[in-house]
Design a protein around this motif. Sequence first.
Motif, PDB file in Angstrom:
ATOM      1  N   TYR A 101       0.787  -1.370   0.383  1.00  0.00           N
ATOM      2  CA  TYR A 101      -0.009  -0.122  -0.040  1.00  0.00           C
ATOM      3  C   TYR A 101       1.472   1.179   0.192  1.00  0.00           C
ATOM      4  CZ  TYR A 101      -4.598   2.206   1.323  1.00  0.00           C
ATOM      5  OH  TYR A 101      -5.434   3.464   1.486  1.00  0.00           O
ATOM      6  N   ALA A 102       2.098   1.473   0.684  1.00  0.00           N
ATOM      7  CA  ALA A 102       2.899   2.860   0.927  1.00  0.00           C
ATOM      8  C   ALA A 102       4.106   1.820   0.515  1.00  0.00           C
ATOM      9  CB  ALA A 102       2.638   2.756   2.348  1.00  0.00           C
ATOM     10  N   ALA A 103       5.016   3.520   0.362  1.00  0.00           N
ATOM     11  CA  ALA A 103       6.255   2.892  -0.613  1.00  0.00           C
ATOM     12  C   ALA A 103       7.079   3.030   1.082  1.00  0.00           C
ATOM     13  CB  ALA A 103       6.506   5.168  -1.156  1.00  0.00           C
ATOM     14  N   ASP A 104       7.916   2.717   0.640  1.00  0.00           N
ATOM     15  CA  ASP A 104       9.244   1.664   1.485  1.00  0.00           C
ATOM     16  C   ASP A 104      10.321   3.974   2.546  1.00  0.00           C
ATOM     17  OD1 ASP A 104       9.797  -0.332   0.799  1.00  0.00           O
ATOM     18  OD2 ASP A 104      11.671  -0.040  -0.161  1.00  0.00           O
ATOM     19  N   LYS A 105       9.847   3.927   3.844  1.00  0.00           N
ATOM     20  CA  LYS A 105      10.386   4.493   4.626  1.00  0.00           C
ATOM     21  C   LYS A 105      10.934   5.350   3.942  1.00  0.00           C
ATOM     22  CE  LYS A 105      10.936   5.613   9.094  1.00  0.00           C
ATOM     23  NZ  LYS A 105      12.101   4.718  11.175  1.00  0.00           N
ATOM     24  N   ASP A 106      12.104   5.281   2.988  1.00  0.00           N
ATOM     25  CA  ASP A 106      12.757   6.118   3.103  1.00  0.00           C
ATOM     26  C   ASP A 106      12.140   7.273   2.118  1.00  0.00           C
ATOM     27  OD1 ASP A 106      12.635   3.850   0.890  1.00  0.00           O
ATOM     28  OD2 ASP A 106      14.810   5.109   0.630  1.00  0.00           O
ATOM     29  N   VAL A 107      11.313   6.088   1.561  1.00  0.00           N
ATOM     30  CA  VAL A 107      11.128   7.833   0.227  1.00  0.00           C
ATOM     31  C   VAL A 107      10.403   8.516   0.927  1.00  0.00           C
ATOM     32  CG1 VAL A 107       8.909   8.200  -1.482  1.00  0.00           C
ATOM     33  CG2 VAL A 107       9.945   6.018  -1.285  1.00  0.00           C
ATOM     34  N   TYR A 108       9.475   9.013   1.623  1.00  0.00           N
ATOM     35  CA  TYR A 108       8.708   9.431   2.638  1.00  0.00           C
ATOM     36  C   TYR A 108       9.965  10.765   3.547  1.00  0.00           C
ATOM     37  CZ  TYR A 108       5.048   7.072   1.425  1.00  0.00           C
ATOM     38  OH  TYR A 108       3.872   6.138   0.939  1.00  0.00           O
ATOM     39  N   GLN A 109      10.309  10.185   4.371  1.00  0.00           N
ATOM     40  CA  GLN A 109      12.069  10.454   4.588  1.00  0.00           C
ATOM     41  C   GLN A 109      12.396  11.703   4.050  1.00  0.00           C
ATOM     42  OE1 GLN A 109      13.853   7.074   6.482  1.00  0.00           O
ATOM     43  NE2 GLN A 109      12.622   7.440   8.033  1.00  0.00           N
ATOM     44  N   ARG A 110      12.414  11.135   3.120  1.00  0.00           N
ATOM     45  CA  ARG A 110      13.207  12.365   1.956  1.00  0.00           C
ATOM     46  C   ARG A 110      12.917  13.376   1.453  1.00  0.00           C
ATOM     47  NH1 ARG A 110      12.316  12.207  -3.272  1.00  0.00           N
ATOM     48  NH2 ARG A 110      11.677  10.930  -3.401  1.00  0.00           N
ATOM     49  N   ILE A 111      11.543  13.242   1.996  1.00  0.00           N
ATOM     50  CA  ILE A 111      10.054  14.731   1.266  1.00  0.00           C
ATOM     51  C   ILE A 111      10.567  15.710   2.975  1.00  0.00           C
ATOM     52  CG2 ILE A 111       8.237  15.422   0.958  1.00  0.00           C
ATOM     53  CD1 ILE A 111       9.412  14.340  -1.844  1.00  0.00           C
ATOM     54  N   GLY A 112      11.007  14.978   4.294  1.00  0.00           N
ATOM     55  CA  GLY A 112      10.287  15.524   5.039  1.00  0.00           C
ATOM     56  C   GLY A 112      11.939  16.847   5.097  1.00  0.00           C
ATOM     57  N   GLN A 113      12.921  15.415   5.034  1.00  0.00           N
ATOM     58  CA  GLN A 113      14.706  15.707   5.039  1.00  0.00           C
ATOM     59  C   GLN A 113      14.738  17.275   3.872  1.00  0.00           C
ATOM     60  OE1 GLN A 113      16.858  15.360   7.317  1.00  0.00           O
ATOM     61  NE2 GLN A 113      17.173  17.169   6.756  1.00  0.00           N
ATOM     62  N   THR A 114      13.625  16.915   2.601  1.00  0.00           N
ATOM     63  CA  THR A 114      14.135  18.572   1.379  1.00  0.00           C
ATOM     64  C   THR A 114      13.301  19.679   2.424  1.00  0.00           C
ATOM     65  OG1 THR A 114      14.428  16.482  -0.188  1.00  0.00           O
ATOM     66  CG2 THR A 114      13.537  19.110  -0.345  1.00  0.00           C
TER      67      THR A 114
END
Length: 158
Positions: free
Chosen positions: A30-43
């Motif tokens: 259902y959802a992408a790997d955690k690093d996909v979301y973390q990359r957005i947050g870090q940006t």
Amino acid sequence: WHSKDIIYAIGVVPKRKPLQHLWLVYGDCYAADKDVYQRIGQTIKSGIENISDVQFSETKELGRVNKVDPLGITYLRIRGMWHIDNPSSVFQDIYQRNTSCSFSLACIMTQEKFNTFSSVDCAALQACEWINVKNVKIPNPNNPAKRLDVVLIEMEKP
């Protein structure tokens, strides 16, 4: 433990009526790997940190900007409020619930996960008259150009 399954449970409960439908979707379907979301947050964090005359504070949220106003008495909390589309729209090409049933359920998991269940459990599922177990393919949440082999367990109680 090294990892745990995340299962999204989404129900359809009409006003003043019992639960009519339940989705159970394993997170890796259902959802992408955690690093996909973390990359957005870090940006977002690094973009805010680079604004001149902004006092940025680290928090458990995405961040906090202090002293936003001329008096220095307000701050801005930056929160990750992620939303995800309902599985009834995400998986509409493989399952549409039967609204004439008193209760229905759809469960989606990878074929690999399904294979970890005992043969006794799988046989019991397939022996139930209200349950249908199907092998289907869905887009991979990490790369929609690739397909995931998943098991769809449907239950429709008249």
